[in-house]
Scaffold this motif. Sequence first.
Motif, mmCIF file in Angstrom:
data_model
loop_
_atom_site.group_PDB
_atom_site.id
_atom_site.type_symbol
_atom_site.label_atom_id
_atom_site.label_comp_id
_atom_site.label_asym_id
_atom_site.label_seq_id
_atom_site.Cartn_x
_atom_site.Cartn_y
_atom_site.Cartn_z
ATOM 1 N N ASP A 46 0.828 -1.151 -0.035
ATOM 2 C CA ASP A 46 0.126 -0.032 -0.068
ATOM 3 C C ASP A 46 0.980 1.271 0.057
ATOM 4 O O ASP A 46 0.225 2.305 -0.243
ATOM 5 N N VAL A 47 2.166 1.284 0.381
ATOM 6 C CA VAL A 47 2.897 2.374 0.375
ATOM 7 C C VAL A 47 3.036 3.168 -0.817
ATOM 8 O O VAL A 47 3.019 4.649 -0.586
ATOM 9 N N PRO A 48 2.922 2.682 -1.956
ATOM 10 C CA PRO A 48 3.233 3.663 -3.141
ATOM 11 C C PRO A 48 2.072 4.494 -3.164
ATOM 12 O O PRO A 48 1.963 5.686 -3.495
ATOM 13 N N GLY A 49 0.829 4.215 -2.865
ATOM 14 C CA GLY A 49 -0.571 4.873 -2.763
ATOM 15 C C GLY A 49 -0.223 6.072 -1.830
ATOM 16 O O GLY A 49 -0.516 7.096 -1.780
ATOM 17 N N TYR A 50 0.086 5.622 -0.701
ATOM 18 C CA TYR A 50 0.361 6.827 0.208
ATOM 19 C C TYR A 50 1.289 7.831 -0.086
ATOM 20 O O TYR A 50 0.905 8.863 0.377
ATOM 21 N N PHE A 51 2.505 7.288 -0.677
ATOM 22 C CA PHE A 51 3.377 8.302 -0.977
ATOM 23 C C PHE A 51 2.638 9.191 -1.930
ATOM 24 O O PHE A 51 2.936 10.591 -2.275
ATOM 25 N N ARG A 52 2.110 8.791 -3.114
ATOM 26 C CA ARG A 52 1.496 9.283 -4.238
ATOM 27 C C ARG A 52 0.495 10.497 -3.539
ATOM 28 O O ARG A 52 0.500 11.658 -3.859
ATOM 29 N N GLU A 53 -0.332 10.058 -2.716
ATOM 30 C CA GLU A 53 -1.319 11.059 -2.160
ATOM 31 C C GLU A 53 -0.243 12.086 -1.125
ATOM 32 O O GLU A 53 -0.709 13.368 -1.052
ATOM 33 N N SER A 54 0.465 11.872 -0.447
ATOM 34 C CA SER A 54 1.317 12.697 0.252
ATOM 35 C C SER A 54 2.049 13.617 -0.658
ATOM 36 O O SER A 54 2.175 14.752 -0.331
ATOM 37 N N LEU A 55 2.516 13.098 -1.499
ATOM 38 C CA LEU A 55 3.353 14.143 -2.483
ATOM 39 C C LEU A 55 2.498 15.168 -3.263
ATOM 40 O O LEU A 55 3.207 16.195 -3.634
ATOM 41 N N LEU A 56 1.325 14.585 -3.585
ATOM 42 C CA LEU A 56 0.329 15.567 -4.252
ATOM 43 C C LEU A 56 -0.210 16.790 -3.445
ATOM 44 O O LEU A 56 -0.398 17.815 -3.764
ATOM 45 N N ALA A 57 0.059 16.317 -1.998
ATOM 46 C CA ALA A 57 -0.551 17.571 -1.042
ATOM 47 C C ALA A 57 0.740 18.179 -0.461
ATOM 48 O O ALA A 57 0.586 19.162 0.240
ATOM 49 N N SER A 58 1.762 17.803 -0.740
ATOM 50 C CA SER A 58 3.020 18.629 -0.378
ATOM 51 C C SER A 58 3.519 19.692 -0.862
ATOM 52 O O SER A 58 2.956 20.054 -2.310
ATOM 53 N N ASP A 59 4.217 20.711 -0.683
ATOM 54 C CA ASP A 59 4.661 22.033 -1.123
ATOM 55 C C ASP A 59 3.531 22.775 -1.534
ATOM 56 O O ASP A 59 2.346 22.694 -0.850
ATOM 57 N N ASP A 60 4.072 23.854 -2.421
ATOM 58 C CA ASP A 60 2.865 24.960 -2.730
ATOM 59 C C ASP A 60 2.058 24.310 -3.960
ATOM 60 O O ASP A 60 2.010 23.028 -4.604
ATOM 61 N N GLU A 61 0.816 24.945 -3.862
ATOM 62 C CA GLU A 61 -0.217 24.451 -4.864
ATOM 63 C C GLU A 61 0.301 24.385 -6.233
ATOM 64 O O GLU A 61 -0.181 23.634 -7.102
ATOM 65 N N TRP A 62 0.732 25.631 -6.757
ATOM 66 C CA TRP A 62 1.178 25.768 -7.722
ATOM 67 C C TRP A 62 2.653 25.905 -7.887
ATOM 68 O O TRP A 62 3.538 26.301 -7.229
ATOM 69 N N SER A 63 3.382 24.792 -8.613
ATOM 70 C CA SER A 63 4.620 24.405 -8.978
ATOM 71 C C SER A 63 5.180 24.488 -10.486
ATOM 72 O O SER A 63 4.458 24.309 -11.379
ATOM 73 N N GLN A 64 6.457 24.689 -10.539
ATOM 74 C CA GLN A 64 7.237 24.616 -11.868
ATOM 75 C C GLN A 64 7.401 23.116 -12.372
ATOM 76 O O GLN A 64 7.300 22.787 -13.486
#
Length: 193
Positions: A46-64
Amino acid sequence: MKCLLRMFAARGQGVVFMETVISTRPSKAGHCSIECIPMPMNKAQDVPGYFRESLLASDDEWSQHRKIIDTTVKTEAAVPKDGDVKDQDRNHFQAREAIRRGGFRNTMTAKMPYFHAWFDPYGGMGHVIENPELFPPWFGREVIAGVLDLPPTVYRKPRRLKESHDQRCERADEWKKRFGWKRYDWTKMLEQE
């Protein structure tokens, strides 16, 4: 990496490897370290799914940069476009191009801060850290702690061991005996030659 994967697979565990580079400036960068975290096989799936969701929510909303960079090695076969198998130079070039697709080195940049997690020896997912002040250095451990239902004290303020070099070597030897590392140690092959 492969030896550790084999060792933990024999024990019925999955492994996640993580690397976080917050600064690429030589004066602040420190040295690179890759964390190896074993866990039960059913949780590791299940870890890849957890990382995918966490990375999508990390940093700024708009990024380069893209939020998630797939670093899985692509293994498509090189096929000549016109079906001409006699032109070996072109076929060789296409085969080399097929080998180059994907992988950590070909998809991530070494000139910017990044986070990368490997789920198997063929790749995982990466993330370019655009604002290092907002990205927590314990990000990967926090995600793993969420998967394993561990409290924040485990990843935020890990216990630092104050020990001498001899004590560290002693602890490493105990670990090797406990996990049967001798069967998986690839460095022994180098000594035989």
